[in-house]
Design a protein around this motif. Structure first.
Motif, PDB file in Angstrom:
ATOM      1  N   MET A   1       0.849  -1.199   0.000  1.00 19.10           N
ATOM      2  CA  MET A   1       0.000   0.000   0.000  1.00 19.10           C
ATOM      3  C   MET A   1       0.874   1.235   0.000  1.00 19.10           C
ATOM      4  SD  MET A   1      -2.975   1.133   2.530  1.00 19.10           S
ATOM      5  CE  MET A   1      -3.312   2.810   2.937  1.00 19.10           C
ATOM      6  N   ARG A   5      -1.674   6.605  -2.994  1.00 19.92           N
ATOM      7  CA  ARG A   5      -2.529   6.017  -4.019  1.00 19.92           C
ATOM      8  C   ARG A   5      -3.337   4.830  -3.515  1.00 19.92           C
ATOM      9  NH1 ARG A   5      -0.332   5.571  -9.706  1.00 19.92           N
ATOM     10  NH2 ARG A   5      -2.532   5.879 -10.074  1.00 19.92           N
ATOM     11  N   GLY A   6      -3.283   4.550  -2.210  1.00 20.87           N
ATOM     12  CA  GLY A   6      -4.144   3.523  -1.629  1.00 20.87           C
ATOM     13  C   GLY A   6      -3.698   2.105  -1.932  1.00 20.87           C
ATOM     14  N   LEU A  30     -12.574  -3.752  -6.901  1.00 24.46           N
ATOM     15  CA  LEU A  30     -12.555  -2.307  -6.612  1.00 24.46           C
ATOM     16  C   LEU A  30     -13.421  -1.929  -5.412  1.00 24.46           C
ATOM     17  CD1 LEU A  30     -12.474  -0.927 -10.245  1.00 24.46           C
ATOM     18  CD2 LEU A  30     -10.635  -0.870  -8.544  1.00 24.46           C
ATOM     19  N   ALA A  33     -10.246  -2.741  -2.932  1.00 29.79           N
ATOM     20  CA  ALA A  33      -8.966  -2.079  -3.172  1.00 29.79           C
ATOM     21  C   ALA A  33      -9.228  -0.763  -3.890  1.00 29.79           C
ATOM     22  CB  ALA A  33      -8.076  -2.974  -4.022  1.00 29.79           C
ATOM     23  N   ASP A  34      -8.234   0.128  -3.834  1.00 30.83           N
ATOM     24  CA  ASP A  34      -8.405   1.421  -4.509  1.00 30.83           C
ATOM     25  C   ASP A  34      -8.164   1.309  -6.006  1.00 30.83           C
ATOM     26  OD1 ASP A  34      -8.795   3.240  -2.138  1.00 30.83           O
ATOM     27  OD2 ASP A  34      -6.989   2.140  -1.572  1.00 30.83           O
ATOM     28  N   ARG A  35      -7.215   0.408  -6.349  1.00 31.74           N
ATOM     29  CA  ARG A  35      -6.889   0.232  -7.763  1.00 31.74           C
ATOM     30  C   ARG A  35      -6.638  -1.252  -8.000  1.00 31.74           C
ATOM     31  NH1 ARG A  35      -1.761   2.490  -8.745  1.00 31.74           N
ATOM     32  NH2 ARG A  35      -1.381   2.368  -6.520  1.00 31.74           N
ATOM     33  N   ARG A  70      -9.585   3.267 -12.502  1.00 29.51           N
ATOM     34  CA  ARG A  70      -8.850   2.596 -11.419  1.00 29.51           C
ATOM     35  C   ARG A  70      -8.320   1.217 -11.834  1.00 29.51           C
ATOM     36  NH1 ARG A  70     -12.012   2.225  -6.269  1.00 29.51           N
ATOM     37  NH2 ARG A  70     -13.787   1.793  -7.608  1.00 29.51           N
TER      38      ARG A  70
END
Ligand code: PNS
Length: 174
Positions: A1, A5-6, A30, A33-35, A70
Motif C-alpha cells: 500500500m 494512491r491507496g 474495486l 482495493a483502490d486500484r 482505477r
C-alpha cells in the motif's frame, strides 16, 4: 500500500480472452482495493494453446475497462510474485468458481506465499451467471460456432469472430 494512491490489488491470469466473469471479479475487487492491476501472464502454469497474443489480450482488456480509471492492464513475464513486488501489490486476486478450482488455486496461493511471504491471495466468487464460465470453454464454444455473446463483451465477441472466422467453419478449436 502506498500512502498517496491507496491499496493496489493485482489480478493475474491468462485472460485469453477476458470474459464477463473476469470483468465481474475485477469490478468486485474495486470494492476492496483502490486500484487493480490486471496482469496478463506470458507464462501460465497450465500450458494452453493461446487464441490471442498477449498484446491482443491486453488491448481487449483495455477496451473492456476503458470506463474505469482505477483499472490498469499490463503484461508480465517470469514469476507473478516478482512482478507484484515490483509494483507494490501485496494482494493477489483470484476468482474461485466451483470446488474444482480449489486445489489448483490453493497450490498457487501457497507457492506464491512461499516465494514472497508478504503476498496475500484473496479469492472472490463471481456472480451466479458466471459461476461455471471459463475462457477455455468460451474459446471452444465460439470455435465450434456456438453463441458466446452472453459471456464476453462486444469488443471481445467481435475480436473472436475476426480471429475464428475460418477455424470455426473447420470445426477446430484452439
Ligand atoms: O488464468 P490462469 O491461466 O489460470 O492464470 C494462471 C496464472 C497466470 C495466474 C499463473 O500461471 C501464474 O501466476 N503465472 C506466472 C508464472 C508464475 O508465477 N508461476 C508460479 C505460480 S505459483
Amino acid at each position: 500500500m502506498s500512502a498517496d494512491r491507496g491499496v493496489l490489488a493485482i489480478y493475474p491470469g491468462s485472460f485469453d480472452p477476458v470474459t464477463r466473469g473476469h470483468e465481474d471479479i475485477a469490478r468486485r475487487t474495486l470494492r476492496l482495493a483502490d486500484r487493480v492491476l490486471i496482469a496478463v501472464a506470458e507464462t501460465s502454469t497450465q500450458r494452453k494453446q493461446p487464441l490471442f497474443t498477449v498484446e491482443e489480450r491486453l488491448e481487449l482488456l483495455r477496451e473492456v475497462f476503458r470506463d474505469e480509471p482505477r483499472v490498469e492492464c499490463a503484461s508480465f513475464s517470469g514469476l507473478l510474485v516478482d512482478f507484484a513486488r515490483s509494483r507494490g501489490a501485496h494482494c493477489i486476486i483470484r476468482g474461485l468458481r466451483a470446488v474444482s478450482d480449489f486445489e489448483y488455486e490453493f497450490q498457487m496461493a501457497q507457492m506464491n506465499r512461499q516465494l514472497w511471504s508478504e503476498a496475500e491471495t484473496v479469492f472472490l466468487t463471481p456472480d451466479v451467471p458466471f459461476a461455471f464460465l471459463s475462457a477455455s470453454l468460451v474459446r471452444e464454444v465460439a470455435a465450434l460456432g456456438g453463441d458466446v455473446s452472453a459471456f464476453v463483451s462486444p469488443p471481445v465477441l467481435e475480436a473472436m469472430r475476426r480471429k475464428l472466422g475460418g477455424e470455426a467453419r473447420k470445426g477446430e478449436f484452439p
